[in-house]
Design an enzyme around this catalytic site. Structure first.
Site, PDB file in Angstrom:
ATOM      1  N   LYS A 118       0.822  -1.210   0.000  1.00 54.92           N
ATOM      2  CA  LYS A 118       0.000   0.000   0.000  1.00 54.92           C
ATOM      3  C   LYS A 118       0.856   1.260   0.000  1.00 54.92           C
ATOM      4  CE  LYS A 118      -4.472  -1.688   0.934  1.00 54.92           C
ATOM      5  NZ  LYS A 118      -5.739  -1.688   1.605  1.00 54.92           N
ATOM      6  N   LYS A 147      -6.526 -11.636  -7.675  1.00 52.44           N
ATOM      7  CA  LYS A 147      -7.851 -11.761  -7.049  1.00 52.44           C
ATOM      8  C   LYS A 147      -8.738 -10.574  -7.427  1.00 52.44           C
ATOM      9  CE  LYS A 147      -7.694  -9.394  -2.679  1.00 52.44           C
ATOM     10  NZ  LYS A 147      -8.308  -9.282  -1.386  1.00 52.44           N
ATOM     11  N   LYS A 158     -11.771  -4.755  -4.946  1.00 51.18           N
ATOM     12  CA  LYS A 158     -12.591  -3.558  -5.166  1.00 51.18           C
ATOM     13  C   LYS A 158     -11.752  -2.340  -5.503  1.00 51.18           C
ATOM     14  CE  LYS A 158     -13.796  -3.622  -0.313  1.00 51.18           C
ATOM     15  NZ  LYS A 158     -12.583  -3.460   0.477  1.00 51.18           N
TER      16      LYS A 158
END
Ligand code: ATP
Ligand code: LTN
Length: 341
Positions: A124, A206, A209
């Site tokens: 991140k 994967k 969102k």
């Protein structure tokens, strides 16, 4: 039953579960199949405590108006999926002050080196290089506080959160080692690999969102025509045979989704589509997903209009959550040496 959790302390027969999902962006089919749907099933066999992790969500910048709506939408959507506040405690993390407080205490029992090794932090901070804030770094101690406050035995998580749970265990063991038993050491509850939904555009990744390509994910609240369009555009291969196989990540994923929403096995699906093309199969998967989400969307549409009902639910749960978690916080503070209020 939610109240029973409070009054009975910890009945022997049922283990306690805690889990949370961040209200960032929209909830995807991946979140539903991999997390939410399992939570709904767990409610009958465990004492469940679930939360919308809105404190975690501000580790990346949020637009206030959108954020407020996302939190409420997530709450209503989880209820629409079957989270039941008669059976479980389901609250909004920022409504229960003990989370931020215990997180601070735990920060002082968590090492810089440990937090630096977290792969989510590395990923991140690379992705949001302009906002590598201290909250992003200490995110795992807030997650540890969430779990430890409720003395949870089991924590349903995806594989990506395993490292955070391991750190939670280490923090708890360290604290217990210094002060004597204060926290229950939680175990992970990781669903089968089959429950992993992959991106429709890059089926080796994967479904997430936060993927910038909107066609990569299906949101639970996508309109039926949008869902169909996304499935029709899904990446497949050139073999044109509906079966599980190596190098057929796209089709493997579509079979997995079909199986997850219809309950049919991969073999049954292969037999059903023998001799048919990918076009027919994609349409069938789209239709099956639309059927699965239709009742959820209908319930969501009703709930989101009923602000008073939603408020009543999250207030009721927050009140119980506060009482349970306050006990743990008091215990930890007393052990550290704080004066009682
Ligand atoms: P982000 O893109 O912000 O990382 P995400 O969609 O990957 O979000 P998380 O909030 O990290 O989702 O995860 C919430 C829960 O949903 C976790 O338990 C996670 O394991 C599960 N989950 C997320 N994506 C999938 C997926 N594609 N398949 C199965 N489970 C998933
Ligand atoms: N970090 C988790 C969400 C989360 C969580 C928790 C999960 C916050 N607190 C406590 C389990 C237990 C995520 O991003 N999936």
């Amino acid at each position: 039953m939610a109240e029973e959790i409070l009054t009975q302390e910890k009945p022997e027969k049922k283990k306690r579960i805690f889990s949370a999902i961040q209200p960032s962006g929209t909830i995807t089919l991946g979140n539903y199949v991999g997390a939410l749907r399992n939570w709904v099933k767990l409610q009958d066999d465990y004492e469940c405590i679930f939360a919308v992790a809105d404190l975690h969500a501000i580790t990346v910048r949020q637009d206030p108006k959108v954020f407020r709506q996302n939190i409420l939408n997530a709450y209503a959507l989880f209820l629409a999926c079957g989270i039941d506040t008669e059976k479980s405690i389901f609250f909004i993390q920022s409504h229960v002050h003990t989370h931020a407080e215990l997180a601070w205490l735990l920060n002082c029992y968590t090492q810089f080196g440990e937090l630096s090794r977290m792969t989510q932090f590395k990923d991140k901070s690379a992705k949001h290089a302009d906002n590598v804030n201290a909250g992003l770094f200490t995110y795992p101690s807030l997650m540890a506080a969430d779990i430890l406050l409720y003395q949870a035995d089991l924590v349903p998580i995806g594989a990506d959160q395993k490292q955070h749970l391991e750190l939670t265990r280490n923090i708890a063991e360290r604290f217990n080692g210094i002060y004597g038993k204060t926290f229950t050491i939680p175990d992970g509850y990781i669903p089968k690999v089959g429950a992993r939904v992959m991106s429709l555009q890059d089926p080796t990744k994967k479904m997430s969102k936060s993927d910038e390509n909107n066609n990569a994910w299906v949101a639970l609240l996508d309109k039926p025509e949008t869902i169909m369009k996304k499935f029709k555009r899904a990446i497949t291969d050139s073999e044109a045979r509906v079966c599980i196989g190596e190098g057929k990540d796209g089709i493997n994923n579509l079979i997995g989704i079909m199986s997850a929403v219809t309950g049919k096995t991969a073999d049954e699906i292969t037999a059903e589509f023998e001799g048919k093309g990918y076009g027919d199969f994609k349409t069938a998967v789209g239709e099956a997903v639309i059927e699965e989400v239709r009742p959820i969307q209908e319930r969501f549409d009703r709930l989101i209009k009923d602000k008073a009902y939603l408020e009543e639910q999250y207030r009721k749960s927050a009140e119980i959550a506060e009482k349970i978690s306050q006990r743990t916080l008091d215990k930890a503070m007393k052990k550290i040496g704080y004066l009682a209020r």
